[in-house]
Design a protein around this motif. Structure first.
Motif, PDB file in Angstrom:
ATOM      1  N   HIS A 180     -70.470 -39.185  42.977  1.00 36.70           N
ATOM      2  CA  HIS A 180     -69.804 -38.309  42.011  1.00 36.70           C
ATOM      3  C   HIS A 180     -70.787 -37.319  41.399  1.00 36.70           C
ATOM      4  O   HIS A 180     -71.882 -37.676  40.985  1.00 36.70           O
ATOM      5  CB  HIS A 180     -69.165 -39.141  40.903  1.00 36.70           C
ATOM      6  CG  HIS A 180     -68.454 -38.312  39.880  1.00 36.70           C
ATOM      7  ND1 HIS A 180     -68.983 -38.044  38.643  1.00 36.70           N
ATOM      8  CD2 HIS A 180     -67.260 -37.671  39.917  1.00 36.70           C
ATOM      9  CE1 HIS A 180     -68.151 -37.287  37.953  1.00 36.70           C
ATOM     10  NE2 HIS A 180     -67.095 -37.056  38.705  1.00 36.70           N
ATOM     11  N   ASP A 235     -70.913 -33.862  38.702  1.00 40.51           N
ATOM     12  CA  ASP A 235     -70.284 -32.956  37.750  1.00 40.51           C
ATOM     13  C   ASP A 235     -71.026 -31.631  37.733  1.00 40.51           C
ATOM     14  O   ASP A 235     -72.270 -31.599  37.753  1.00 40.51           O
ATOM     15  CB  ASP A 235     -70.314 -33.553  36.341  1.00 40.51           C
ATOM     16  CG  ASP A 235     -69.295 -34.668  36.171  1.00 40.51           C
ATOM     17  OD1 ASP A 235     -68.177 -34.515  36.688  1.00 40.51           O
ATOM     18  OD2 ASP A 235     -69.636 -35.676  35.534  1.00 40.51           O
ATOM     19  N   PHE A 272     -61.018 -38.341  34.274  1.00 35.45           N
ATOM     20  CA  PHE A 272     -61.456 -39.416  35.172  1.00 35.45           C
ATOM     21  C   PHE A 272     -60.466 -39.486  36.323  1.00 35.45           C
ATOM     22  O   PHE A 272     -59.258 -39.630  36.108  1.00 35.45           O
ATOM     23  CB  PHE A 272     -61.491 -40.738  34.408  1.00 35.45           C
ATOM     24  CG  PHE A 272     -62.046 -41.900  35.185  1.00 35.45           C
ATOM     25  CD1 PHE A 272     -63.335 -42.340  34.974  1.00 35.45           C
ATOM     26  CD2 PHE A 272     -61.266 -42.568  36.129  1.00 35.45           C
ATOM     27  CE1 PHE A 272     -63.857 -43.416  35.681  1.00 35.45           C
ATOM     28  CE2 PHE A 272     -61.768 -43.634  36.843  1.00 35.45           C
ATOM     29  CZ  PHE A 272     -63.069 -44.069  36.619  1.00 35.45           C
ATOM     30  N   ASN A 289     -64.041 -40.169  40.507  1.00 38.20           N
ATOM     31  CA  ASN A 289     -64.908 -41.141  39.836  1.00 38.20           C
ATOM     32  C   ASN A 289     -64.907 -42.495  40.509  1.00 38.20           C
ATOM     33  O   ASN A 289     -65.906 -43.226  40.437  1.00 38.20           O
ATOM     34  CB  ASN A 289     -64.473 -41.307  38.382  1.00 38.20           C
ATOM     35  CG  ASN A 289     -64.637 -40.032  37.586  1.00 38.20           C
ATOM     36  OD1 ASN A 289     -63.754 -39.178  37.589  1.00 38.20           O
ATOM     37  ND2 ASN A 289     -65.776 -39.878  36.911  1.00 38.20           N
ATOM     38  N   CYS A 290     -63.774 -42.842  41.144  1.00 37.90           N
ATOM     39  CA  CYS A 290     -63.724 -44.144  41.807  1.00 37.90           C
ATOM     40  C   CYS A 290     -62.667 -44.143  42.900  1.00 37.90           C
ATOM     41  O   CYS A 290     -61.788 -43.273  42.947  1.00 37.90           O
ATOM     42  CB  CYS A 290     -63.440 -45.268  40.811  1.00 37.90           C
ATOM     43  SG  CYS A 290     -61.756 -45.281  40.161  1.00 37.90           S
TER      44      CYS A 290
END
Length: 365
Positions: free
Chosen positions: A12, A14, A238, A291-292
């Motif tokens: 991940h 940003d 998220f 994120n996951c």
């Protein structure tokens, strides 16, 4: 085996790319306004409902749980018509006088959407389906006067077969996943899905803190995430990507840091997610901005279907099918089962969380 497995995304990133570099990094179209305007111009168009599950949110001790109800979309019980309608419009406007035959592969909803739109525009559709496809899904496509052929191959091999069939007969191949040298049409389909999240954000009074997205090949997840990425100027909520445990090609690809194909003939109740190879056009976006990644057993979507039909107190009933209900089942299981307490913490879900889910299909009954 656990009913839910969560892989936090070590890839991940940003704010890695400046806005001007986005198109070079993720070669996906960005004409969201054109897509939304096109859908709004369709006589069949109406915004689908965004359900505010206030009672469930109170019980689960979060601020909000919203569910976008795509069972209402275009009268075809699923969101897929958004991608198909825009992609066909882009094809047909190049030669409006032509008579087209469109070919595709489907587990159900994409093929039904293509059959619906082709039929409504006066064109033909030939739909291939993988081995084991349910009779009810075949009949739902045939209801729109399409020819349906169920193969003895799995989904991904059927996609390749349909592509060769279309090429051999000089038909138009309209698939919601990219293949080598075949990206324009699937990219337009991915872009078409952005209307769904555009509507949802208009209907909400606050920014979501969490968005959970189902994935088969990852085209819907990619389309929604792509819009969110632009809309929030990199300040993303998220993002969790949910797959069936039986055929979690994106989860496995992230875990092994290479594109993984799930071969054989896997079975899951979530037929719309029964895809063994990720769309390589949306995968890099999912890899860097989610994120996951989440794997759920079928019992989780059954839990979601049950909750959608039997809501808490005054919450609305939602017609949510096997592939549509897994997000709702996941949220309730994570927030009520003590075995997943540590996962709840990892997912950063608390009393201030505003959770957005997409019920991508209704139940066919």
């Amino acid at each position: 085996m656990a009913t839910i497995e969560v892989l936090m995304n070590q890839h991940h990133q940003d704010n890695q790319h400046k806005r001007k570099d986005l198109e070079a990094t993720y070669p996906l179209p960005t004409n969201f306004d054109q897509v939304y305007a096109f859908h709004q111009s369709m006589k069949e168009y109406a915004q689908t409902s965004l359900h505010d599950l206030k009672c469930l949110a109170h019980q689960l001790k979060v601020q909000k749980i919203y569910v976008k109800d795509e069972s209402q979309r275009f009268g075809i019980n699923a969101f897929k018509g958004l991608g198909v309608s825009f992609a066909l419009n882009e094809i047909i406007k190049k030669n409006p006088q032509a008579h087209y035959t469109f070919v595709s592969c489907t587990d159900g909803n994409h093929g039904k959407a293509l059959a619906w739109r082709a039929n409504s525009l006066g064109h033909k559709a030939i739909i291939f389906m993988p081995k084991g496809s349910e009779t009810r899904r075949v009949k739902a496509i045939e209801a729109f006067h399409a020819k349906v052929i169920v193969t003895d191959m799995n989904y991904d091999d059927t996609v390749r077969y349909a592509s060769e069939y279309a090429k051999k007969h000089s038909y138009y191949f309209v698939q919601d996943t990219a293949l080598p040298h075949y990206t324009e049409i699937p990219n337009n389909i991915v872009l078409g899905y952005s209307t769904m999240v555009c509507e949802a954000l208009e209907q909400m009074s606050e920014k979501p803190t969490h968005v959970f997205l189902q994935a088969g090949v990852g085209s819907m997840a990619g389309g929604v995430l792509w819009y969110l990425y632009h809309h929030y100027d990199d300040q993303l909520p998220f993002i969790g990507v949910i797959e069936s445990s039986q055929v979690a090609c994106i989860y496995e690809s992230i875990q092994q840091d290479k594109m993984i194909s799930i071969g054989g003939e896997p079975y899951t109740l979530m037929a719309g997610l029964n895809c063994g190879e990720a769309n390589f056009m949306t995968f890099p976006l999912l890899k860097e901005k989610s994120n996951c990644f989440i794997k759920c057993q079928d019992e989780i979507t059954l839990k979601g279907m049950s909750r959608s039909q039997h809501p808490i107190q005054k919450d609305p009933v939602i017609n949510s099918g096997e592939s549509g209900a897994v997000g709702l089942g996941f949220i309730e299981e994570i927030l009520t089962n003590p075995a997943y307490h540590s996962l709840k913490i990892s997912l950063k879900i608390d009393e201030d969380s505003v959770i957005l889910l997409f019920s991508t299909e209704g139940n066919l009954y």
